[in-house]
Design a protein around this motif. Structure first.
Motif, mmCIF file in Angstrom:
data_model
loop_
_atom_site.group_PDB
_atom_site.id
_atom_site.type_symbol
_atom_site.label_atom_id
_atom_site.label_comp_id
_atom_site.label_asym_id
_atom_site.label_seq_id
_atom_site.Cartn_x
_atom_site.Cartn_y
_atom_site.Cartn_z
ATOM 1 N N TRP A 99 0.833 -1.198 0.000
ATOM 2 C CA TRP A 99 0.000 0.000 0.000
ATOM 3 C C TRP A 99 0.859 1.236 0.000
ATOM 4 O O TRP A 99 1.737 1.404 0.837
ATOM 5 C CB TRP A 99 -0.904 -0.018 1.223
ATOM 6 C CG TRP A 99 -1.886 1.098 1.276
ATOM 7 C CD1 TRP A 99 -2.606 1.609 0.245
ATOM 8 C CD2 TRP A 99 -2.277 1.834 2.429
ATOM 9 N NE1 TRP A 99 -3.431 2.622 0.693
ATOM 10 C CE2 TRP A 99 -3.242 2.777 2.035
ATOM 11 C CE3 TRP A 99 -1.911 1.789 3.765
ATOM 12 C CZ2 TRP A 99 -3.837 3.657 2.910
ATOM 13 C CZ3 TRP A 99 -2.511 2.671 4.650
ATOM 14 C CH2 TRP A 99 -3.461 3.594 4.222
ATOM 15 N N GLU A 100 0.576 2.109 -0.928
ATOM 16 C CA GLU A 100 1.222 3.417 -0.989
ATOM 17 C C GLU A 100 0.377 4.353 -0.131
ATOM 18 O O GLU A 100 -0.725 4.739 -0.507
ATOM 19 C CB GLU A 100 1.282 3.901 -2.446
ATOM 20 C CG GLU A 100 2.017 5.201 -2.631
ATOM 21 C CD GLU A 100 3.479 5.121 -2.221
ATOM 22 O OE1 GLU A 100 3.946 6.050 -1.542
ATOM 23 O OE2 GLU A 100 4.136 4.132 -2.576
ATOM 24 N N ARG A 101 0.863 4.698 1.051
ATOM 25 C CA ARG A 101 0.072 5.442 2.022
ATOM 26 C C ARG A 101 -0.389 6.812 1.547
ATOM 27 O O ARG A 101 -1.367 7.338 2.047
ATOM 28 C CB ARG A 101 0.833 5.547 3.340
ATOM 29 C CG ARG A 101 0.678 4.243 4.121
ATOM 30 C CD ARG A 101 1.750 3.980 5.090
ATOM 31 N NE ARG A 101 1.564 2.845 5.971
ATOM 32 C CZ ARG A 101 1.415 1.588 5.630
ATOM 33 N NH1 ARG A 101 1.321 1.249 4.381
ATOM 34 N NH2 ARG A 101 1.318 0.633 6.518
ATOM 35 N N GLN A 102 0.300 7.406 0.600
ATOM 36 C CA GLN A 102 -0.114 8.709 0.086
ATOM 37 C C GLN A 102 -1.181 8.573 -1.016
ATOM 38 O O GLN A 102 -1.785 9.544 -1.416
ATOM 39 C CB GLN A 102 1.093 9.471 -0.469
ATOM 40 C CG GLN A 102 1.932 10.177 0.586
ATOM 41 C CD GLN A 102 2.584 9.236 1.611
ATOM 42 O OE1 GLN A 102 2.606 8.032 1.456
ATOM 43 N NE2 GLN A 102 3.110 9.794 2.669
ATOM 44 N N SER A 103 -1.403 7.376 -1.499
ATOM 45 C CA SER A 103 -2.368 7.134 -2.566
ATOM 46 C C SER A 103 -3.789 7.119 -2.010
ATOM 47 O O SER A 103 -4.026 6.730 -0.873
ATOM 48 C CB SER A 103 -2.060 5.789 -3.238
ATOM 49 O OG SER A 103 -3.089 5.444 -4.126
#
Length: 128
Positions: free
Chosen positions: A19-23
């Motif tokens: 998971w890309e937390r900023q996405s």
């Protein structure tokens, strides 16, 4: 005007893709399970669907097995807050593991609350 009723559902839990937390996109569910085998790049947690709560604050807490931080101190539970930004909202609460893995094995309890009410409380056990 009548107060809108807030509803929620623990939609999924278990293993997820990285998971890309900023996405804005949530990670993809790989496997529904409450027992997860530890491996590099493992992402685990749950997705909570919340309706009718735009602008409300969600508090979360992740209780984990005792492990040491970089200062050699036992790491406290992870806590935080997030504001719901739509009336049909999906919230991911989870974590990933990092080396050394052996001190991350055990029960991880993930709790999400709103206005003092528990919305979700799930234990996921990480296994070596």
């Amino acid at each position: 005007m009548a107060k809108k009723k807030i509803s929620w559902e623990l939609y999924s839990y278990g293993e997820y893709s990285s998971w890309e937390r900023q996405s804005k996109a949530l990670p993809k569910l790989l496997k529904i399970t409450d027992r997860v085998q530890i491996r590099p790049d493992l992402e685990f947690g749950y997705v909570l669907k919340i309706k009718g709560a735009k602008g409300k604050k969600v508090d979360f807490r992740i209780e984990h097995p005792p492990f040491k931080n970089t200062k050699g101190e036992t790491e406290p539970p992870f806590v935080g807050e997030y504001y719901v930004n739509s009336n049909d909202y999906e919230f991911f609460l989870g974590d990933t593991v990092w080396e050394p893995y052996d001190d991350k094995a055990g029960e991880w309890r993930l709790i999400t609350m709103m206005e003092g009410q528990v919305l979700a409380d799930k234990v996921i056990t990480l296994c070596l």
